[in-house]
Design an enzyme around this catalytic site. Structure first.
Site, short mmCIF file in Angstrom:
data_model
loop_
_atom_site.label_atom_id
_atom_site.label_comp_id
_atom_site.label_asym_id
_atom_site.label_seq_id
_atom_site.Cartn_x
_atom_site.Cartn_y
_atom_site.Cartn_z
N ASN A 170 0.81 -1.22 -0.02
CA ASN A 170 -0.03 0.19 -0.02
C ASN A 170 0.85 1.18 -0.17
OD1 ASN A 170 -2.85 -1.02 0.18
ND2 ASN A 170 -1.83 -1.99 1.85
N LYS A 171 2.00 1.23 0.74
CA LYS A 171 2.69 2.26 0.89
C LYS A 171 3.40 2.45 -0.65
CE LYS A 171 4.68 2.05 5.54
NZ LYS A 171 6.19 2.07 6.23
N ASP B 3 8.97 5.36 7.67
CA ASP B 3 8.37 4.78 8.86
C ASP B 3 7.22 5.58 9.10
OD1 ASP B 3 8.75 2.36 10.42
OD2 ASP B 3 8.51 3.92 12.06
N TYR C 60 -5.02 1.81 9.55
CA TYR C 60 -5.80 2.47 10.28
C TYR C 60 -6.72 3.51 9.58
CZ TYR C 60 -2.95 0.74 14.30
OH TYR C 60 -2.01 -0.08 15.17
N ASP C 61 -6.78 3.55 8.27
CA ASP C 61 -7.70 4.41 7.59
C ASP C 61 -9.10 4.40 8.04
OD1 ASP C 61 -5.37 5.62 6.26
OD2 ASP C 61 -5.74 4.67 4.60
N LYS D 137 -6.68 11.30 -0.63
CA LYS D 137 -5.84 11.03 0.88
C LYS D 137 -4.49 11.43 0.53
CE LYS D 137 -3.63 7.43 3.40
NZ LYS D 137 -3.50 5.93 3.39
N HIS E 238 0.09 12.42 5.90
CA HIS E 238 1.26 12.42 6.33
C HIS E 238 2.32 12.03 5.36
CE1 HIS E 238 -1.29 8.81 6.56
NE2 HIS E 238 -0.33 8.46 6.72
P1 ITT Z 1 7.88 -1.18 5.87
O1 ITT Z 1 8.04 -2.40 5.13
O2 ITT Z 1 7.69 0.16 4.98
O3 ITT Z 1 8.44 -1.21 7.28
P2 ITT Z 1 5.06 -1.49 7.59
O4 ITT Z 1 3.75 -1.99 7.30
O5 ITT Z 1 5.99 -2.44 8.45
O6 ITT Z 1 6.00 -1.58 6.19
P3 ITT Z 1 5.53 0.53 9.28
O7 ITT Z 1 6.64 -0.04 10.25
O8 ITT Z 1 5.88 2.07 9.20
O9 ITT Z 1 5.12 -0.19 8.05
O10 ITT Z 1 4.18 0.59 10.15
C1 ITT Z 1 3.30 1.41 9.90
C2 ITT Z 1 1.87 0.92 10.60
O11 ITT Z 1 0.88 2.26 10.39
C3 ITT Z 1 1.32 -0.11 9.63
O12 ITT Z 1 0.61 -0.80 10.98
C4 ITT Z 1 0.16 0.49 8.75
O13 ITT Z 1 -1.05 -0.33 8.77
C5 ITT Z 1 0.09 1.91 9.54
N1 ITT Z 1 -0.11 2.76 8.58
C6 ITT Z 1 0.89 3.39 7.87
N2 ITT Z 1 0.63 4.40 7.01
C7 ITT Z 1 -0.93 4.59 7.24
C8 ITT Z 1 -1.54 4.98 6.38
O14 ITT Z 1 -1.47 5.94 5.50
N3 ITT Z 1 -3.13 4.99 6.83
C9 ITT Z 1 -3.39 4.03 7.98
N4 ITT Z 1 -2.42 3.26 8.54
C10 ITT Z 1 -1.17 3.56 8.12
#
Ligand code: ITT
Length: 197
Positions: A12-13, A69, A152-153, A173, A178
């Site tokens: 998703n990122k 992150d 958490y969207d 969005k 952020h």
């Molecule tokens: P990486 O491989 O990039 O680390 P990750 O999913 O482990 O991916 P993080 O450690 O940054 O990412 O954890 C972020 C948490 O926050 C994860 O539970 C996501 O679902 C949530 N999150 C991140 N961005 C979000 C967004 O735009 N909207 C809602 N929830 C988000």
């Protein structure tokens, strides 16, 4: 054409960042470069884990790397889940369990204000480290809403808007989020770098 590795295993990122970056920047995912290990997030801050992810990949590939992150900081919970946002509900954590736990912990709370914080780290070809922060404030709703987005969207409603992130079009969005804010700062930095030669 500039090639950047995006050190994430979150699809998703990847989708959001790809749609934010201009077409002349080619974003390679960890999958595409065949990196299959898990990067363990051992640092106690969002900044620390962002740098850790970027550095882990840069040290192996020696190519431009972007990592980010993201944490959700809830004021009534003293900034929790924060650095533990992804693993909030413990072993076997997933978005549903994490949201359920957060809603439970905020059950009797009148102050539901929160913020998402993204710290993006870029390591350039010569090893220079640059960070870009994006913060959006909002509130945690009492119920899940919407079908879009991820994480958490469904329970985050940004300040000044009447919809949760999961109820917004991807594009909307992305403009205000952020992640959108942090990546827009990164794009501005890249443009300045390029014009300076
Ligand atoms: P990486 O491989 O990039 O680390 P990750 O999913 O482990 O991916 P993080 O450690 O940054 O990412 O954890 C972020 C948490 O926050 C994860 O539970 C996501 O679902 C949530 N999150 C991140 N961005 C979000 C967004 O735009 N909207 C809602 N929830 C988000």
């Amino acid at each position: 054409m500039m090639e950047i590795i995006f050190a994430t295993s979150n699809a998703n990122k990847l989708r959001e960042v790809r749609s934010l970056l201009p077409d002349d920047i080619m974003v390679l995912s960890l999958k595409e470069i065949n990196f299959k290990d898990e990067i363990e997030e051992t640092k106690s801050t969002i900044e620390g884990n962002s740098l850790l992810k970027a550095k882990t990949i840069f040290d192996i590939y020696k190519k431009p790397v972007l990592a980010e992150d993201t944490g959700l900081e809830v004021f009534a919970l003293n900034g929790e889940p924060g650095v533990r946002t992804a693993r909030y509900s413990g072993d076997g954590a997933n978005a549903e369990k994490n949201m359920n736990l957060l809603l439970k912990n905020l059950k009797d709370e009148s102050d539901r204000s929160a913020q998402f914080k993204t710290v993006a780290t870029f390591i350039s070809a010569n090893g220079g480290i640059h960070t870009f922060e994006g913060i959006i404030r909002g509130v945690i709703t009492s119920d899940k809403m919407g079908e879009g987005g991820f994480g958490y969207d469904p329970i985050f409603k940004p300040a000044g808007f009447s919809k949760v992130f999961a109820d917004m079009a991807d594009q909307q969005k992305n403009i205000i989020s952020h992640r959108g804010i942090a990546i827009t700062k990164f794009i501005r930095f890249l443009k300045e770098e390029m014009t300076e030669g």
